[in-house]
Design a protein around this motif. Structure first.
Motif, PDB file in Angstrom:
ATOM      1  N   MET A 198      25.788  56.533 -44.681  1.00 15.22           N
ATOM      2  CA  MET A 198      25.380  57.239 -43.687  1.00 15.22           C
ATOM      3  C   MET A 198      23.882  57.186 -42.937  1.00 15.22           C
ATOM      4  O   MET A 198      23.840  57.331 -41.770  1.00 15.22           O
ATOM      5  N   VAL A 199      23.023  56.499 -43.701  1.00 13.81           N
ATOM      6  CA  VAL A 199      22.006  56.127 -43.178  1.00 13.81           C
ATOM      7  C   VAL A 199      21.973  55.038 -42.197  1.00 13.81           C
ATOM      8  O   VAL A 199      21.582  55.219 -41.102  1.00 13.81           O
ATOM      9  N   GLN A 200      22.798  54.225 -42.554  1.00  7.98           N
ATOM     10  CA  GLN A 200      22.983  52.903 -41.931  1.00  7.98           C
ATOM     11  C   GLN A 200      23.877  53.464 -40.410  1.00  7.98           C
ATOM     12  O   GLN A 200      23.582  53.000 -39.329  1.00  7.98           O
ATOM     13  N   ILE A 201      24.654  54.165 -40.525  1.00  6.03           N
ATOM     14  CA  ILE A 201      25.517  54.719 -39.465  1.00  6.03           C
ATOM     15  C   ILE A 201      24.807  55.470 -38.400  1.00  6.03           C
ATOM     16  O   ILE A 201      24.502  55.756 -37.220  1.00  6.03           O
ATOM     17  N   MET A 308      32.923  57.957 -37.019  1.00  3.22           N
ATOM     18  CA  MET A 308      33.786  58.207 -35.854  1.00  3.22           C
ATOM     19  C   MET A 308      32.729  58.820 -34.665  1.00  3.22           C
ATOM     20  O   MET A 308      33.067  58.609 -33.370  1.00  3.22           O
ATOM     21  N   ALA A 309      31.585  59.296 -35.290  1.00  2.92           N
ATOM     22  CA  ALA A 309      30.605  59.984 -34.253  1.00  2.92           C
ATOM     23  C   ALA A 309      29.839  58.547 -33.390  1.00  2.92           C
ATOM     24  O   ALA A 309      29.093  59.038 -32.589  1.00  2.92           O
ATOM     25  N   LEU A 310      29.954  57.406 -34.089  1.00  2.00           N
ATOM     26  CA  LEU A 310      29.311  56.233 -33.432  1.00  2.00           C
ATOM     27  C   LEU A 310      29.982  55.909 -31.965  1.00  2.00           C
ATOM     28  O   LEU A 310      29.121  55.728 -31.101  1.00  2.00           O
ATOM     29  N   ARG A 336      36.195  49.992 -31.214  1.00  3.67           N
ATOM     30  CA  ARG A 336      36.056  49.824 -32.621  1.00  3.67           C
ATOM     31  C   ARG A 336      35.504  50.792 -33.269  1.00  3.67           C
ATOM     32  O   ARG A 336      36.045  51.236 -34.559  1.00  3.67           O
ATOM     33  N   ALA A 337      34.574  51.539 -32.811  1.00  2.00           N
ATOM     34  CA  ALA A 337      34.242  52.773 -33.213  1.00  2.00           C
ATOM     35  C   ALA A 337      34.995  53.731 -33.357  1.00  2.00           C
ATOM     36  O   ALA A 337      34.948  54.896 -34.242  1.00  2.00           O
ATOM     37  N   GLN A 338      36.053  53.884 -32.715  1.00  2.00           N
ATOM     38  CA  GLN A 338      37.026  54.834 -32.776  1.00  2.00           C
ATOM     39  C   GLN A 338      37.940  54.992 -33.860  1.00  2.00           C
ATOM     40  O   GLN A 338      38.557  55.944 -34.110  1.00  2.00           O
TER      41      GLN A 338
END
Length: 375
Positions: A198-201, A308-310, A336-338
Motif C-alpha cells: 500500500m505504501v508503494q501504491i 484500483m484507485a491508481l 492497466r491500473a483498472q
C-alpha cells in the motif's frame, strides 16, 4: 548483514526468522525448533484418534493439532523456499530505501505511518501470542484432574503417570515458544508486506496527482522520463503483488479450509458445553480464528482497493495536455491500473472482505446443519 534486517517495516519478523535460522542463516536452531514441534504434532493428531467419540475433547484437540500443523507447514514452506523469500525481503528493503529518499512531506508521512503500523502489528502479535501461549500452558494447573496443555497420545504409554506426566508437561511448555515463533511471524510478515504494498501504491498515486506541476514547466524530455518512471514503478508494484501472492496463496488456502472447518466445529462445541470456564475458553478460540482470518483478508482487500484507485489518480492528472506519444503511454497506464491487483486463496478466489463474509456464512451454515443433525 542483510539489508532486510535493517528495513524497519519488516525487521521484527525477519529478526525472529533469522534467530531460528529459517532465513539468512543456516545452523542447528532450525532443527531444534522444527523437528520436536513436528513430532509433538504427530502425537497430537494421534490423540484425536484416541478421543474419537468424545465430541468436546475431540474438537479442542483438533483445534490445537491444526494450529501446530499450520505452524509447521508455514515453516517448512518458508525453509524450502528460503532463497525466494530472502530475495523478496531484500527487494522490499531496496524499494523501502528508494521511497525514503523521495523528498515529499506527504510521502514521508505515509512511509512513517505505515512503518509504525507494521512494527506495531508485528510486536503486538508476538506479545499477544506470548500471553495466549502462557494461558494455554498454565490452564491445566487449575484443572480438577491431570491434563496436558495439548492432547497427546503415545501408544503404549500412560501420559498421566508420574514422572512421565511432569516430563511431557515441561516439554510442551518449552515447545510452545518455538511453535509460537513458527506461526505468528508469518502472519505479521503478510500484514507488513501488504502494508508496504500500500505504501508503494499510494506513493505512485501521490506522484500521479502532482504530475501537473511538471507539465506546467513544459520540459518535454523531463515529462517523458517521468511518465516512463511511472510505468516502471507500476510494473514493479504489479510484480511485487504477484510475488507476494505466490509466497502466501497456498498457505492461505490451507488456512481457509482448516480454520473454516474449525470455526464450524467450535461454534458447535459452544452450543453443547455447559461449563462456564469452557465456554469462555472456546469463545476465545473462536475470536482468535476470526481475528486471524480477518487480518489476512482485510490487508489483501486494502491492496486490491488501493490498486484500483491508481486509475483514478492517473486520470485526475492533466494528461490531456500531453503530446500524443506521452498521452498514449498514460492511457496504457490508466488501462492497466483498472485491473485490480489481487492476493488469492490457492490462486482461485481473491482475498476480499466479501470472501471473508462468505467464509463466515458457510461456517455458520454448516454449524446449523451439524446442530440439527446432532439434536
Amino acid at each position: 548483514m542483510s539489508n532486510a534486517l535493517q528495513c524497519p517495516i519488516i525487521s521484527v519478523n525477519v529478526g525472529v526468522w533469522r534467530f531460528w535460522s529459517f532465513v539468512f542463516k543456516h545452523d542447528y536452531m532450525r532443527y531444534i525448533s522444527i523437528i520436536p514441534v513436528s513430532v509433538m504434532n504427530v502425537f497430537m493428531f494421534a490423540d484425536m484418534y484416541r478421543a474419537w467419540g468424545k465430541i468436546d475433547e475431540l474438537i479442542i484437540n483438533a483445534y490445537f493439532a491444526v494450529l501446530f500443523f499450520n505452524a509447521v507447514l508455514r515453516t517448512l514452506i518458508l525453509v524450502h523456499n528460503r532463497q525466494t523469500y530472502e530475495g523478496f525481503l531484500e527487494r522490499i528493503a531496496t524499494t523501502y530505501h528508494e521511497i525514503s529518499l523521495i523528498r515529499d512531506p506527504v510521502i514521508e508521512k505515509l512511509l512513517t505511518v505505515y512503518t509504525k503500523r507494521g512494527r506495531m502489528l508485528s510486536i503486538s502479535n508476538l506479545a499477544l501470542g506470548a500471553i495466549i501461549s502462557t494461558c494455554y500452558v498454565v490452564y491445566p494447573m487449575f484443572a480438577s484432574q491431570r491434563e496436558l496443555p495439548y492432547g497427546m497420545f503415545i501408544p503404549g504409554i500412560n501420559n498421566f503417570a508420574s514422572p512421565l506426566y511432569e516430563m511431557l508437561y515441561v516439554i510442551q511448555v518449552v515447545l510452545t515458544f518455538p511453535g509460537c515463533c513458527m506461526y505468528i511471524p508469518f502472519t505479521s510478515f503478510f500484514a507488513s508486506a501488504t502494508l508496504f504494498g500500500m505504501v508503494q501504491i499510494q506513493t505512485l498515486q501521490r506522484q500521479l496527482r502532482t504530475f501537473g506541476e511538471d507539465i506546467k514547466e513544459g520540459d518535454t524530455k523531463a515529462i517523458t522520463e517521468r511518465i516512463t518512471k511511472f510505468i516502471e514503478d507500476h510494473k514493479r508494484i504489479i510484480t511485487y503483488v504477484y510475488e507476494l501472492n505466490s509466497l502466501v496463496t497456498y498457505i492461505c488456502l490451507i488456512e481457509f479450509l482448516s480454520f473454516g472447518l474449525m470455526l464450524c466445529a467450535l461454534l458447535f462445541l459452544l452450543n453443547i458445553i455447559e461449563n462456564q470456564a469452557q465456554i469462555v475458553i472456546v469463545a476465545a478460540y473462536i475470536f482468535m480464528i476470526i481475528s486471524q482470518i480477518f487480518a489476512f483478508y482485510w490487508h489483501a482487500n486494502e491492496v486490491r482497493v488501493e490498486s484500483m484507485a491508481l486509475a483514478d489518480a492517473a486520470f485526475s492528472s492533466p494528461w490531456m495536455e500531453l503530446d500524443e506519444s506521452n498521452k498514449k503511454k498514460f492511457l496504457l497506464l490508466i488501462g492497466r491500473a483498472q485491473r485490480p491487483l489481487e492476493i488469492t486463496v490457492g490462486n482461485v478466489y481473491p482475498m476480499t472482505l466479501e470472501m471473508f463474509q462468505s467464509l463466515l456464512n458457510a461456517s455458520y451454515s454448516y454449524f446449523t446443519l451439524l446442530r440439527r443433525v446432532y439434536n
